[in-house]
Structure formats: structure tokens, C-alpha cells
Enzyme design. Structure first.
Site, PDB file in Angstrom:
ATOM      1  N   ASP A 183     -14.096  -7.664  -9.265  1.00 19.17           N
ATOM      2  CA  ASP A 183     -14.329  -7.720  -8.003  1.00 19.17           C
ATOM      3  C   ASP A 183     -15.681  -8.543  -8.154  1.00 19.17           C
ATOM      4  OD1 ASP A 183     -14.265  -6.688  -4.789  1.00 19.17           O
ATOM      5  OD2 ASP A 183     -16.059  -6.993  -5.589  1.00 19.17           O
TER       6      ASP A 183
ATOM      7  N   GLU B 271     -11.371  -2.818  -8.641  1.00 16.13           N
ATOM      8  CA  GLU B 271     -11.953  -3.096  -7.220  1.00 16.13           C
ATOM      9  C   GLU B 271     -13.214  -2.115  -6.920  1.00 16.13           C
ATOM     10  OE1 GLU B 271      -8.703  -2.551  -4.345  1.00 16.13           O
ATOM     11  OE2 GLU B 271     -10.536  -2.120  -3.083  1.00 16.13           O
TER      12      GLU B 271
ATOM     13  N   HIS C 229      -9.183  -8.483  -7.758  1.00 17.47           N
ATOM     14  CA  HIS C 229      -9.348  -7.995  -6.372  1.00 17.47           C
ATOM     15  C   HIS C 229      -9.952  -9.045  -5.575  1.00 17.47           C
ATOM     16  CE1 HIS C 229     -11.412  -5.819  -2.913  1.00 17.47           C
ATOM     17  NE2 HIS C 229     -10.102  -5.316  -2.880  1.00 17.47           N
TER      18      HIS C 229
ATOM     19  N   LYS D 258       0.870  -1.221  -0.064  1.00 10.37           N
ATOM     20  CA  LYS D 258      -0.068  -0.148   0.089  1.00 10.37           C
ATOM     21  C   LYS D 258       0.931   1.265   0.004  1.00 10.37           C
ATOM     22  CE  LYS D 258      -3.704  -2.209   0.311  1.00 10.37           C
ATOM     23  NZ  LYS D 258      -4.825  -2.232  -0.517  1.00 10.37           N
TER      24      LYS D 258
ATOM     25  N   GLU E  21      -1.955   0.494  -8.551  1.00  8.45           N
ATOM     26  CA  GLU E  21      -3.464   0.050  -8.635  1.00  8.45           C
ATOM     27  C   GLU E  21      -4.236   1.346  -7.950  1.00  8.45           C
ATOM     28  OE1 GLU E  21      -3.853  -3.657  -6.918  1.00  8.45           O
ATOM     29  OE2 GLU E  21      -5.752  -3.147  -5.862  1.00  8.45           O
TER      30      GLU E  21
ATOM     31  N   ASP F 296      -0.274   0.089  -4.371  1.00  3.41           N
ATOM     32  CA  ASP F 296      -1.714   0.224  -4.647  1.00  3.41           C
ATOM     33  C   ASP F 296      -1.823   1.607  -3.582  1.00  3.41           C
ATOM     34  OD1 ASP F 296      -4.581   0.178  -4.111  1.00  3.41           O
ATOM     35  OD2 ASP F 296      -4.684  -1.689  -3.402  1.00  3.41           O
TER      36      ASP F 296
END
Lengths: 434, 434
Positions: free
Chosen positions: B327, B304, B354, B216, B270, B244
Site C-alpha cells: 500500500d 494493505e 492494494h 468482498k 485476501e 477479500d
């Protein structure tokens, strides 16, 4: 100084499907509804707000409004920062997952944000349009959530644009008070109406001073052409006739169907396809750019179902629309609509708000009037939709005179529904439903 | 033959925020939750389905699922047309207003549609991936709601693509059963984890056979660079490290921040910005097209939070993404994901789903396995996200072996939660919350 002490929420539905009022190609049987709330304070007036739905699921919106109540309890409407307040609702890190900034949670945020504006404006003794128009450019810029906008419009550009409009505000307020704001009417054109009713209501609209009407299209192609001809014959060649497909078509269908209507001179095609389809709208607009009888464009309009400022931004960046249609209750209320007005002003695209339903006319007139006074300074090619349904349920209903919205003077957002209407149409236990 | 006789719905929440599992730049304190339902029939197994949320508002999703119950009662799962069924939910003319096809009502439709797939597959004695992979191309095409897609992909083009993949299905089923489907893991990279935990978990991931991990990013820039270096040092130069940003940035920020990370070779970025911003993603992708150390691209991934097939369509049309992230629970369940797999196949863009949260791994593995067997026939540059949280609450949890999802064999969608978990984590009265 005051404190918001409690919030009441309501599921209010009007059985409009019984008369086919509001019927269109995607919404054959709407029951116009409001997920409604009242902010109570320990001193002074209440704040009223709502979001608009067409029936089933109005209870789901009410549940989402309930989830936002913790954000308003204890606030002082005399000192609340309206920009921070709006952002606090849309940035809730857990509720945001359910959007982000779209669908039910965003409809609920709109209701809550609009209620706060009603309360704040009432306490200031001003109608919302005037409250907004009296803010400084800096205060207006601070209302906006700038996240995701800066590739198209920066706060500094917005400031510049607003500062340029400061001279002349007083003059435009006087003009607005004298003349009102131009309206158009959709009342003649619901899909469920027979031809003779279309004819009669179209003639009536012209007699009432409207210079633009709108028809629903998108079901049977031959019906669309016939109904358009009926309306054109009724109103003559100079009255603008817009059409609205309510998202019914794919891209190629939209182009083909509008070319069939082109000889009768449609002013705009509204919601030709999915409101999420920026590139689709751009393709349709390009294909219709010279399709009008005079070789000019059939204009493309959308917005009543556009989820948020990020999608409006792209519609403008992509040159996908000729007309931006804001809705007072779908995006995040006054604040996000201010962002969209600023974006449209930057790109020079006129805003012609969506209204109708229940209470949408009452709210959105304030936003167009603010746009005229403090943002664009223009009403050229700008009209607010008007539909003559359900205004009698409001304490301060819109007034239409000679095809114009009469400028509201009562403090607040014109959002307050009469208590007897709330009681009568509460779902499912009010007498209208029981 | 059977009849769906009743539906139970649940608000289930896990207090994951207490450990900072799942923390990222936009979601600092998620409580992984499921708005969950069970379809009961008069004979045979139940159908289980859910949508995933991160806490507050899970009750609102449950209310939206309740609004869809009339569409399933009385249906026979042995004869139901799964395409028509899915379209009946998303086309409800009144509920559609609350989206359309986005946000809470679409999350609810996903839950209901997925539950029906669980039920139908259980009755057929097949896991969902296999049930799908045994359909004819014509049957697969009929699952899709083609509205708004035909400017990018027609049913005939989809048929052609699916027919081309029919030879080799049996071989690929054997291969999948033997090897499983490639996974990557996000477990090392949550934003709330200290560096030593990132280091330890990154090394562990490689030891466990993963060839890609994810971190992240999007809070403090210096932290992002330092954490990425820690991870790169831990895994060496050949393991792919994706990052992400969870929608944290505007377009210019995304480009600037990724250029800072570029020397350490990020595989993809992402959710660099709003999931609604097709044009923004296209701009970011263009700006990063030669930014990798070898002069190649830093890839752009999103999905997602992409609301529906119309937005995925545009991401592909605009060349805005290198990787499509479906997703299982945000778009309209299995059916809309089939549409998105077909779109991605047409544009030659790999799908890397995701997962994580609660139950998302269990569901989405089926969709990637179907894609391999019956759509693209490839796992090249394709990986399903894996996070090692909360699997113990499922009756048929995912199994990971040597960096791969082991192909599920139990009938259904792997969606069924253990009754004792449902009881313990029901909000707000279960013992985990009381």
C-alpha cells in the site's frame, strides 16, 4: 446509578530529558508524558486514565482520546459491560483503519478503557486488582476480545484454567496483602549514567531488598561489557541482572552482542530487536539457548512495545520468548492485558510487566496481582519492573517495601494524578514548560 | 536550488458511506479520506502527499503530519538525501514511541515522505516511477532503512539483484510505455451491492478488458457462495476471481469458509485474518495448498494493513503468503515500499498492490512500474488493484485502457488533488459536509 456526563483530556509532560533519566539506546532523551483523561459523572468519583508517551506526539494521542469520547458519554458505570465497552472502542469501523489495534489509536483506547476501570472500581470500593480477582471465571472470559485468538486459546480453555485457580483465591489474597508482589529495579542502569552512579545505585538496590536489577545496553559494545562488570561486581553472583537493548539490534547483532555479555551471566535480554519480529525473537532465543555460564539459556523477553494480543499470541506459539512483558497502556488496557495473561498462562510463560515512565508502575501492579490471585497462582520467576521516578505526582502512589510492591488498598486503578501536578506539567503552557 | 518554506495540512473527507461504495465485512460505512499536505518552496512547484483513511481519525493523522513538519522546513529538495530524510522521520526518538513504525505516526510519515518524492520528481521533470527507475542500484539500496532486515536480505544481496536487472531497463520502459501495467478491478464486488449489480459490473469488467476481478466476502456464508456463483456465471471460467475477507476470520474460520468457496475456483483469499498474524496466514496457506478444483492452491494474499517491512519480512520468511500487497500510504512511503519490493523479489513472491480508496491507485501504479523496470522485470501474476472512485479529484488521474494502467508521464507522484476538491471536501467546514 450514574451517568458519565463529560470528559476532560490533558497533554502532560515531565522534562525528564534534562537529567538523562530514562535514557537508553533508542530513546536518548525521553520526556516522560501522559495523554490523560478524566471521566466525570453526575454523582460520585471521577475516573482517571492515561497512556504513556515520551514527549513529542503526546498531543496526537490526546487527539485520538478525544475521538473516542462519544463512546463513553451517557454510559452508566454501574451497569456498563466492560467487555462490550472495550470492544466498542477497538471495533469502531473507521478508527480501526488507523491501526488496526496498534499505535496511537490503540494507546488512546488503552487510556479510555483504563479510565473506565478506575471509575468502576472506585464505585465498587475496590482496587482494580481486587475487583478483577473477585469476578467469576465466566465474567473474566467475557472481558476478552476473542477475535484472532482461538487458534491458540479458546474461551473454553480459558474458563478451565480460571476455574482451576478459584480454590485458593482467598489464601493468595491474604498472602499478597501480607508480602506484596516481587519487584525488580531499573533505576541503576540508564545508559546516560556514569559508571560510579551505576555502581552506587546497584549496591543501593541490593540494600533495598531487590533480587534483580536491569541495565540498558545496545550502544557501544565495550561500554556494555564494562558497565555489566561494574554492576556484577557491585551486586555479587546471586542477584539477577537483566539487560535491555530497547530494539537496537538486528538478529545476528543480538546474538553476537549477548554472547559477549554471557560470561557475566545476564538473566534476560529484553527487546533485542524489533517488537514486531516474532521470528527474529525465536531465532535469537534458539541461538542463546545454552549460552549462560551454566549451559542454560540467556532468556529472551519482550512486550512493552508489542502492539496487541495477536503479536503476543505468536510470540508464544513460536516459542520466541521466555518472559512476556505486558504494558498497562500500550495494548487495549485491562481487557487486552487479561487476554495476554491468559495466553501466557496457557503456554506456561511467566509475565514480568514493563513499568517505569510515569504512572506505569501504579497501573501494572494491579494486573500482576490479579494474575497471582486468579490466573496462575504463582510468583515464581515473576517480577514487576520498578523505577523510582515521578510517583510523587499520584494521589495513590506505589509503595515499595523490601523489594516488593505493597498491595494497594485504595479503590480504583491508582491512576489519579494530583491536580497541582496536572496544572504544573501541562504542555506547553504549564509553569514547568513556560 | 530551493528551500521548503512552509507546509499546509488538510483534513479531506468524501462522504462515500452514503452509497455503500467501499463497504466490506469490517468496514461497513467508510468515508474515504485523505490527511493531506502541501510542501511549498520559495521557487518552483509544490510537493503534494497524503495518507488514506476511512473517516473518523483523519484529523488525528493530520495532527501527526503536523508533528513532522519541523523535519522538512528549510530542506533543499534538489540536494536532499531521500534515504536519510525518510529515516529522520521514522527515527524521531520521541515520536517513534507511538509506533514504532506503525499506526498513525507511520501513516503520517508516509504522507510526508510521499510528498517529498512528489516534489523531488516534479523538479526533476519525471514521474516518480521513472525517477526511481533511473537511479543506480547503489542509489536504490541507499533509500532503504536496513534495520531489522538483514536476517532476510542484506544490502549486498539487494545490490546484486538490482544489478542483474540493469540490462533491459530501456526495453522494459518502452514496453511499459506501449502497453501499460496490468490491472484488476474490485468495482463489482462491494459487500453492500445487490446481486444484479454484481452481475452487471462483473460483465462490464470483462468487457473493459480486465482478466481479474475481486469480490468482498466474510459476512453471511450463504451470501458469499451465492455472490461468487453470480460472478463466476457472469465472467466465465477463465477470468480470475479473487476474494477479500478484510480480516474478518479466525484461522479455522478462514480455512472452513474458503473450502466452501473452493469449487468455484477463487484465485486468492485476501486478508483472511489479522494483518499482524504471520503464523496464522502460514497456517491458512498450508491448509489451502491443494484446495483449488485442479488440486492446486487457493493463494493467500495480504498487505494493505501490514504495518511495516518487519512484518512483510516475516510473511515471506514463514512462507505465509503467495502474494504481497503493498500500500502506498500505510508503510513509510516510497522508501519502505522499495524495501518490501526488494524482499518480495528475493523470495520470488509477486507483488499485487492494494489500491482504491482515494488516490491510492494514483500513487501505487508508480511503484509497480518501478518494480517491473528495475527490480523483477516481470508482470507475470502481477496486477495492480483498480477501483473507479474519486479519480476526478486529481490533477493527473490514472488512466485505464484495456485492463491496464496507462503509464503516467506527468512529473511527480500523481498525488496532487484539485484545489476545488480540497475546498469542497475539507472536513467539517467544506460545502460537502456543512
Amino acid at each position: 446509578m450514574a451517568v458519565i456526563t463529560s470528559v476532560d483530556t490533558y497533554d502532560i509532560r515531565f522534562p525528564t530529558s534534562r537529567q538523562l533519566d530514562g535514557s537508553d539506546a533508542m530513546n536518548p532523551d525521553p520526556d516522560y508524558s501522559a495523554a490523560y483523561l478524566v471521566l466525570h459523572t453526575d454523582d460520585g468519583p471521577d475516573g482517571h486514565g492515561f497512556t504513556f508517551t515520551i514527549g513529542r506526539g503526546n498531543d496526537v494521542c490526546r487527539a485520538a482520546i478525544d475521538a473516542l469520547v462519544p463512546y463513553v458519554l451517557g454510559l452508566d458505570p454501574d451497569t456498563v459491560d466492560l467487555g462490550e465497552f472495550a470492544r466498542s472502542l477497538t471495533h469502531d469501523s473507521q478508527l480501526r483503519w488507523l491501526g488496526p489495534e496498534k499505535g496511537v489509536v490503540h494507546l488512546a483506547a488503552a487510556a479510555m478503557i483504563n479510565a473506565m476501570w478506575d471509575l468502576v472500581a472506585k464505585r465498587a470500593g475496590k482496587p482494580v486488582w481486587r475487583y478483577l480477582a473477585d469476578l467469576t471465571p465466566e465474567q473474566i472470559v467475557d472481558l476478552v476480545d476473542w477475535r484472532y485468538l482461538t487458534d491458540a486459546l479458546t474461551p473454553d480453555e480459558a474458563l478451565e484454567l480460571l476455574r482451576a485457580a478459584v480454590p485458593g483465591r482467598a489464601e493468595r489474597i491474604a498472602l499478597l496483602t501480607e508480602r506484596g508482589y516481587p519487584a525488580y529495579t531499573t533505576s541503576p542502569g540508564w545508559l546516560g549514567y556514569p559508571d560510579d552512579k551505576v555502581l552506587r545505585l546497584a549496591k543501593q538496590a541490593v540494600a533495598d531488598g531487590f533480587t534483580q536489577i536491569k541495565l540498558k545496553v545496545g550502544a557501544d559494545p565495550a561500554d556494555d561489557v564494562r558497565r555489566f562488570q561494574v554492576a556484577r561486581d557491585a551486586v555479587g553472583p546471586t542477584i539477577r541482572i537483566a539487560v535491555d537493548a530497547n530494539q537496537r539490534w538486528d538478529v545476528a547483532d543480538a546474538v553476537a552482542r549477548m554472547r559477549e555479555l554471557a560470561p557475566y551471566d545476564p538473566w534476560w535480554i529484553e527487546e533485542p530487536t524489533s517488537p514486531d519480529d516474532v521470528l527474529g525473537h525465536a531465532a535469537i532465543r534458539a541461538a542463546l539457548a545454552t549460552s549462560a555460564p551454566d549451559g542454560g539459556p540467556i532468556r529472551v523477553a519482550t512486550g512493552e512495545h508489542v502492539a496487541n494480543r495477536v503479536v503476543f499470541k505468536q510470540l508464544l506459539q513460536a516459542g520466541a520468548v521466555d518472559i512476556v512483558q505486558i504494558d498497562a497502556c500500550r495494548v487495549g488496557g485491562v481487557n487486552e492485558n487479561v487476554a495476554i495473561l491468559l495466553l501466557a498462562a496457557k503456554y506456561g510463560v511467566p509475565v514480568c510487566p514493563h513499568a517505569g515512565g510515569v504512572g506505569l508502575c501504579e497501573l501494572v501492579q494491579h494486573l500482576s496481582m490479579f494474575d497471582f490471585v486468579a490466573v496462575t497462582g504463582s510468583t515464581r520467576d515473576r517480577v514487576v519492573e520498578y523505577v523510582d521516578h515521578l510517583h510523587e505526582h499520584f494521589v495513590d502512589p506505589v509503595v515499595i517495601h523490601d523489594g516488593h510492591y505493597v498491595t494497594p488498598t485504595a479503590p480504583g486503578f491508582s491512576a489519579e494524578m494530583r491536580p497541582e501536578s496536572i496544572a504544573a506539567y501541562t504542555y506547553p503552557d504549564g509553569p514547568a514548560w513556560a
